[in-house]
Design a protein around this motif. Structure first.
Motif, PDB file in Angstrom:
ATOM      1  N   THR A   1      -7.790  10.773   0.819  1.00  0.00           N
ATOM      2  CA  THR A   1      -7.654   9.323   0.982  1.00  0.00           C
ATOM      3  C   THR A   1      -8.539   8.833   2.120  1.00  0.00           C
TER       4      THR A   1
ATOM      5  N   TYR B   1      -9.870   5.184   4.186  1.00  0.00           N
ATOM      6  CA  TYR B   1      -9.557   3.780   4.453  1.00  0.00           C
ATOM      7  C   TYR B   1     -10.671   3.158   5.291  1.00  0.00           C
TER       8      TYR B   1
ATOM      9  N   GLN C   1      -8.855   0.901   0.393  1.00  0.00           N
ATOM     10  CA  GLN C   1      -8.333   2.261   0.390  1.00  0.00           C
ATOM     11  C   GLN C   1      -8.814   2.985  -0.850  1.00  0.00           C
TER      12      GLN C   1
ATOM     13  N   GLN D   1      -8.645   6.674  -3.075  1.00  0.00           N
ATOM     14  CA  GLN D   1      -8.021   7.958  -3.343  1.00  0.00           C
ATOM     15  C   GLN D   1      -9.050   8.740  -4.139  1.00  0.00           C
TER      16      GLN D   1
ATOM     17  N   GLY E   1      -3.550  12.811   1.903  1.00  0.00           N
ATOM     18  CA  GLY E   1      -3.191  12.217   0.630  1.00  0.00           C
ATOM     19  C   GLY E   1      -2.127  12.985  -0.127  1.00  0.00           C
ATOM     20  N   TRP E   2      -1.643  14.079   0.474  1.00  0.00           N
ATOM     21  CA  TRP E   2      -0.593  14.839  -0.182  1.00  0.00           C
ATOM     22  C   TRP E   2       0.127  15.656   0.879  1.00  0.00           C
TER      23      TRP E   2
ATOM     24  N   ASP F   1       3.345  17.053   3.464  1.00  0.00           N
ATOM     25  CA  ASP F   1       4.131  16.468   4.549  1.00  0.00           C
ATOM     26  C   ASP F   1       3.307  15.553   5.445  1.00  0.00           C
TER      27      ASP F   1
ATOM     28  N   GLY G   1       0.695  13.880   4.488  1.00  0.00           N
ATOM     29  CA  GLY G   1      -0.136  13.036   3.626  1.00  0.00           C
ATOM     30  C   GLY G   1      -0.295  11.627   4.136  1.00  0.00           C
ATOM     31  N   TYR G   2       0.712  11.142   4.895  1.00  0.00           N
ATOM     32  CA  TYR G   2       0.677   9.765   5.368  1.00  0.00           C
ATOM     33  C   TYR G   2      -0.004   9.615   6.714  1.00  0.00           C
ATOM     34  N   GLU G   3      -0.377  10.687   7.368  1.00  0.00           N
ATOM     35  CA  GLU G   3      -0.981  10.584   8.691  1.00  0.00           C
ATOM     36  C   GLU G   3      -2.458  10.242   8.554  1.00  0.00           C
ATOM     37  N   GLN G   4      -2.863   9.181   9.207  1.00  0.00           N
ATOM     38  CA  GLN G   4      -4.253   8.760   9.147  1.00  0.00           C
ATOM     39  C   GLN G   4      -4.971   9.153  10.432  1.00  0.00           C
ATOM     40  N   TYR G   5      -6.181   9.650  10.273  1.00  0.00           N
ATOM     41  CA  TYR G   5      -7.027  10.056  11.389  1.00  0.00           C
ATOM     42  C   TYR G   5      -8.222   9.112  11.426  1.00  0.00           C
TER      43      TYR G   5
END
Lengths: 116, 116
Positions: free
Chosen positions: A31, A33, A48, A50, A97-98, A100, A102-106
């Protein structure tokens, strides 16, 4: 692991000119952004991806902004023509994107755009 | 529409003082909650996150945050700040709707200055 890379770091252009920003996400992150951060505000999501498909571009001003992620890795964001109000920092972020995390953005360092 | 608000735009405090930054959101459903920090000249970094479970979460550098669902709040705390905590702090929320997976909405940020 290497972080999110962006270039250029700074760009100054005149209004009505065009500009492009490049982003290379963390290897393996599905993912990607693009955010716009105007001075004094928090980042606002523009688009965004994917892999190489667009998930959300509802906040992208499509009359002047475009973005692509052709091979599901690098991405470019373009503005044509630029307006004074486009002056901002453009941030790229990626997440696995997948799983545990998956939601953490760097986030990358951003590109500071000044339109004169 | 969902929203994220941070109460303080600027906070100035002395070393060893305690810090608490407020963050509220408007949404009655499931959320993932984050605090990001941006040190001078650096990119956004994740401080801590809450997905589920214990509402008191601990992050890096001695920071913690408490999720209070009934108050729609996710306040950030640190018992004793250091000069190196001078930075801008952003609360971010991922509203877990059917079309917003992974998308972050940021607050406007709080600039924290710690004086020696």
């Amino acid at each position: 692991e290497a972080g999110v890379a962006q270039s250029p770091r700074y760009k100054i252009i005149e209004k009505r000119q065009s500009v492009a920003f490049w982003c290379n996400p963390i290897s393996g992150h599905a993912t990607l952004y693009w955010y716009q951060q105007i001075l004094g505000q928090g980042p606002k999501l523009l688009i965004q991806f994917q892999n190489n498909g667009v998930v959300d571009d509802s906040q992208l001003p499509k009359d002047r902004f475009s973005a692509e992620r052709l091979k599901g890795v690098d991405s470019t964001l373009k503005i044509q023509p630029a307006k004074l109000e486009d002056s901002a920092v453009y941030l790229c972020a990626s997440s696995p994107g997948w799983g545990d995390r998956g939601y953490e953005q760097y986030f990358g360092p951003g590109t500071r755009l000044t339109v004169t | 529409a969902q929203s994220v608000s941070q109460h303080n735009h600027h906070v100035i405090l002395s070393e060893a003082a305690s810090l608490e930054l407020g963050c509220n959101y408007s949404y009655g459903g499931t959320v993932n909650l984050f605090w990001y920090v941006q040190y001078p000249g650096q990119h956004l970094q994740l401080l801590l996150k809450y997905f589920s479970g214990d509402p008191l979460v601990k992050g890096i550098k001695g920071f913690e945050a408490e999720f209070i669902k009934s108050k729609f709040s996710f306040n950030l705390r640190k018992p004793s700040v250091q000069w190196s905590d001078t930075a801008e702090y952003f609360c971010a929320v991922s509203f877990m709707t059917t079309d917003s997976w992974g998308k972050l909405q940021f607050g406007s940020g709080t600039q924290v200055v710690v004086t020696p």
